[in-house]
Design an enzyme around this catalytic site. Structure first.
Site, PDB file in Angstrom:
ATOM      1  N   PRO A  98      47.561  97.898  27.438  1.00 30.79           N
ATOM      2  CA  PRO A  98      48.898  97.743  26.778  1.00 30.79           C
ATOM      3  C   PRO A  98      48.863  99.116  25.616  1.00 30.79           C
ATOM      4  O   PRO A  98      48.190  99.223  24.826  1.00 30.79           O
ATOM      5  CB  PRO A  98      48.734  96.485  25.717  1.00 30.79           C
ATOM      6  N   GLU A  99      49.954  99.948  25.879  1.00 34.09           N
ATOM      7  CA  GLU A  99      50.449 100.907  24.994  1.00 34.09           C
ATOM      8  C   GLU A  99      51.794 100.567  24.471  1.00 34.09           C
ATOM      9  O   GLU A  99      52.368  99.306  24.802  1.00 34.09           O
ATOM     10  CB  GLU A  99      50.348 102.274  25.640  1.00 34.09           C
TER      11      GLU A  99
END
Length: 276
Positions: free
Chosen positions: A2-3
């Site tokens: 997850p960015e």
DNA sequence: ATTGGTTCCTGCTGGC
DNA sequence: TGCCAGCAGGAACCAA
């Protein structure tokens, strides 16, 4: 992994399900996350109404009516998934560490096999000075993140541009995927020394980064392995990657072979002829 | 001050 | 075909 776009996608889903609802129950199955969960975690939340779901960098912020803020990071493999009308207690899934029950039976399950994620408690007034947030750079989609600001932040840094952009103190929320994609779109070499980026290149890089992030958010983020939205759907921006994960494939612009190198222990994908 | 190296953790992959 | 060592990866932390 997850960015910013993945976390933002999750935030939007959670906002729908959680804002304005009361937290009726918090089940804590494991406290040994990336950092130990505060001892009073469940008690601090139960009975509180959620006022707002927010985000800073890759952190989800769950804001409560009594000014408490839950700081949540998904790490590498964290998921926050909403279920309606299921039993919060069962089934006891292997990597499901924390379960929230809000309103009339909405269940939010935090699972994280690799346990690089974390949750912590703070308050509205001390949020900005929280150790995990205090030194983080500007939000990339904010107007504060612009060419001059980026030049300033890269000044004196002799690391490769790629590595500097992964540093959350330079700009918040970027990870390996969106740094590679942004550099490609801007036509900048990941190997360029960070401090050699002047205003012209910085302006291009800022514009490219914002574009990639916005498009990724519109696509629900990128699902490589773990990311799903709060409603359990996969993102599909991975289909729009120009270079990330495409070692050996043809550059979509010039047809030269996309290369992979390792910088600071991280894979970098780029086109050596487009990214001078 | 900045930067390189180490660490946390587990699932997946590649080599035999 | 099956096993297992090694790797990936975000970011805090430490050492230089």
């Amino acid at each position: 992994m997850p960015e910013l776009p993945e976390v933002e996608t999750v935030r939007r889903g959670l906002a729908e399900a959680m804002e304005g609802r009361r937290i009726n129950q918090v089940l804590v199955r494991r406290t040994d996350l990336r950092r130990p969960l505060p001892g009073n975690f469940a008690e601090a939340l139960e009975g509180q109404t959620i006022t707002r779901l927010s985000r800073r960098a890759k952190y989800l912020l769950i804001c409560l009516e009594n000014e408490t803020v839950v700081l949540a990071h998904l790490g590498m493999s964290g998921r926050m998934v909403i279920e309606q009308g299921t039993d919060a207690e069962t089934p006891a899934r292997k990597h499901e560490h924390i379960v929230f029950v809000v309103g009339n039976g909405t269940v939010i399950r935090f699972s994280d096999p690799r346990r690089f994620g974390l949750m912590d408690l703070t308050t509205e007034s001390s949020l900005a000075s929280h150790p995990l947030l205090a030194n983080i750079g500007p939000e990339p989609l904010d107007d504060m993140f612009n060419g001059p600001a980026l030049v300033q932040r890269l000044k004196g840094r002799k690391t490769p541009l790629k590595s500097a952009l992964l540093d959350q103190r330079v700009v918040a929320g970027l990870g390996n995927i969106y740094v590679c994609e942004g550099l490609f779109l801007a036509g900048l070499s990941p190997r360029r020394s960070a401090h050699t980026v002047g205003l012209g290149r910085a302006n291009k890089l800022v514009a490219a980064t914002k574009k990639v992030l916005q498009e990724a958010i519109e696509s629900g983020g990128s699902t490589l392995r773990d990311h799903v939205t709060a409603t359990g759907e996969m993102g599909y921006f991975q289909h729009n990657f120009k270079v990330y994960g495409r070692e050996g494939e043809a550059c979509p612009v010039c047809n030269n072979e996309i290369r992979r190198i390792v910088q600071a222990g991280r894979s970098t994908f780029f086109c050596a002829s487009c990214q001078g």
